[in-house]
Enzyme design. Structure first.
Site, mmCIF file in Angstrom:
data_model
loop_
_atom_site.group_PDB
_atom_site.id
_atom_site.type_symbol
_atom_site.label_atom_id
_atom_site.label_comp_id
_atom_site.label_asym_id
_atom_site.label_seq_id
_atom_site.Cartn_x
_atom_site.Cartn_y
_atom_site.Cartn_z
ATOM 1 N N SER A 1 0.827 -1.212 0.000
ATOM 2 C CA SER A 1 0.000 0.000 0.000
ATOM 3 C C SER A 1 0.862 1.263 0.000
ATOM 4 O O SER A 1 2.010 1.237 0.445
ATOM 5 C CB SER A 1 -0.904 0.022 1.234
HETATM 6 N N1 SAH Z 1 -0.662 -4.691 4.322
HETATM 7 C C1 SAH Z 1 -0.016 -4.999 3.062
HETATM 8 C C2 SAH Z 1 -0.917 -4.682 1.894
HETATM 9 C C3 SAH Z 1 -0.816 -5.730 0.836
HETATM 10 S S1 SAH Z 1 -2.068 -5.707 -0.405
HETATM 11 C C4 SAH Z 1 1.341 -4.313 2.960
HETATM 12 O O1 SAH Z 1 1.682 -3.496 3.831
HETATM 13 O O2 SAH Z 1 2.104 -4.630 2.047
HETATM 14 C C5 SAH Z 1 -3.326 -6.752 0.279
HETATM 15 C C6 SAH Z 1 -2.988 -8.184 0.516
HETATM 16 O O3 SAH Z 1 -4.195 -8.846 0.912
HETATM 17 C C7 SAH Z 1 -2.457 -8.968 -0.679
HETATM 18 O O4 SAH Z 1 -1.207 -9.496 -0.369
HETATM 19 C C8 SAH Z 1 -3.497 -10.101 -0.881
HETATM 20 O O5 SAH Z 1 -2.933 -11.327 -1.285
HETATM 21 C C9 SAH Z 1 -4.112 -10.190 0.505
HETATM 22 N N2 SAH Z 1 -5.445 -10.803 0.568
HETATM 23 C C10 SAH Z 1 -6.494 -10.675 -0.286
HETATM 24 N N3 SAH Z 1 -7.556 -11.379 0.138
HETATM 25 C C11 SAH Z 1 -7.176 -12.002 1.296
HETATM 26 C C12 SAH Z 1 -7.814 -12.884 2.207
HETATM 27 N N4 SAH Z 1 -9.071 -13.318 2.038
HETATM 28 N N5 SAH Z 1 -7.113 -13.316 3.279
HETATM 29 C C13 SAH Z 1 -5.835 -12.909 3.487
HETATM 30 N N6 SAH Z 1 -5.173 -12.091 2.657
HETATM 31 C C14 SAH Z 1 -5.833 -11.618 1.570
#
Ligand code: SAH
Length: 218
Positions: free
Chosen positions: A67
């Site tokens: 993000s």
């Molecule tokens: N907090 C992260 C943001 C990553 S983007 C950071 O600081 O980098 C969001 C993430 O959510 C992705 O890696 C995606 O694979 C994950 N995601 C999507 N649906 C999900 C679910 N049902 N359970 C767990 N993770 C999920």
């Protein structure tokens, strides 16, 4: 993967990022201090290292993104973090947001549905000497064994508010979640006022990768 080395140059860039975040309206000094400590470039591919401290989102593999720093800071601010809070994060991704929460003195439980991202995040986060509980699994299920949580943070775009996660929130607890179908979501701050009563406030439009069910092994 990145070299996991921090330098004077990176530290200088972090100071600039903090000034930019403050300019954009982030007020909580503890959050700005955490951004000073956590080296964001550790969470990115070396190809992006020079831009690691600009306010940009980047690919982190498996079609996912880390993000924007502002989004991380903004969501963290909405959570009104207190030291010692038990926080559930859905979407570990790179582990950057997880590390910011750890740096703020919380006990973090974070779930990621892509096994390769889960493993990469584990490596970096442990290298930084943080000790969150990282799970490979489906965030829609939360973590019933570790519930209830003081705070729940969803870092992917949910088509609707997952009822199971509301159940796992303590009374007086706060959930921050981007909700919406398609590419844009409304940022919601939900406060659990009683076992079945909730207040909901909206905080603008954001773009997250979608929250999807089921895990992905690679
Ligand atoms: N907090 C992260 C943001 C990553 S983007 C950071 O600081 O980098 C969001 C993430 O959510 C992705 O890696 C995606 O694979 C994950 N995601 C999507 N649906 C999900 C679910 N049902 N359970 C767990 N993770 C999920």
């Amino acid at each position: 993967m990145q070299h996991l080395k921090d330098s004077f140059k990176h530290k200088g860039k972090r100071k600039q990022l903090i000034l930019a975040l403050a300019d954009m309206g982030i007020k909580d000094q503890r959050i700005l201090d955490a951004f000073d400590v956590v080296p964001r470039h550790f969470f990115l591919d070396t190809a992006f290292e020079d831009q690691a401290y600009s306010n940009m989102a980047f690919q982190i593999g498996s079609g996912q993104t880390i993000s924007h720093p502002y989004t991380v800071a903004f969501q963290t601010e909405l959570l009104e973090i207190q030291k010692g809070d038990k926080v559930l994060e859905i979407g570990t991704g790179s582990g950057f947001q997880t590390s910011i929460l750890c740096e703020l003195g919380t006990k973090v439980f974070s779930i990621e549905r892509h096994s390769d991202l889960h493993l990469a995040a584990k490596h970096v986060v442990h290298h930084l000497n943080y000790s969150p509980k990282l799970f490979f699994g489906d965030g829609y299920k939360g973590s019933p064994l570790n519930a209830p949580f003081d705070k729940i943070l969803v870092t992917c775009g949910a088509p609707e508010i997952p009822q199971e996660l509301l159940k796992q929130l303590k009374v007086n607890g706060i959930m921050v979640i981007p909700v919406g179908e398609g590419t844009e979501q409304k940022m919601l701050k939900i406060i659990k006022q009683g076992e079945t009563s909730f207040s909901k406030e909206e905080f603008g439009t954001f773009k997250f990768v979608p929250m999807l069910e089921r895990t992905v092994n690679k």
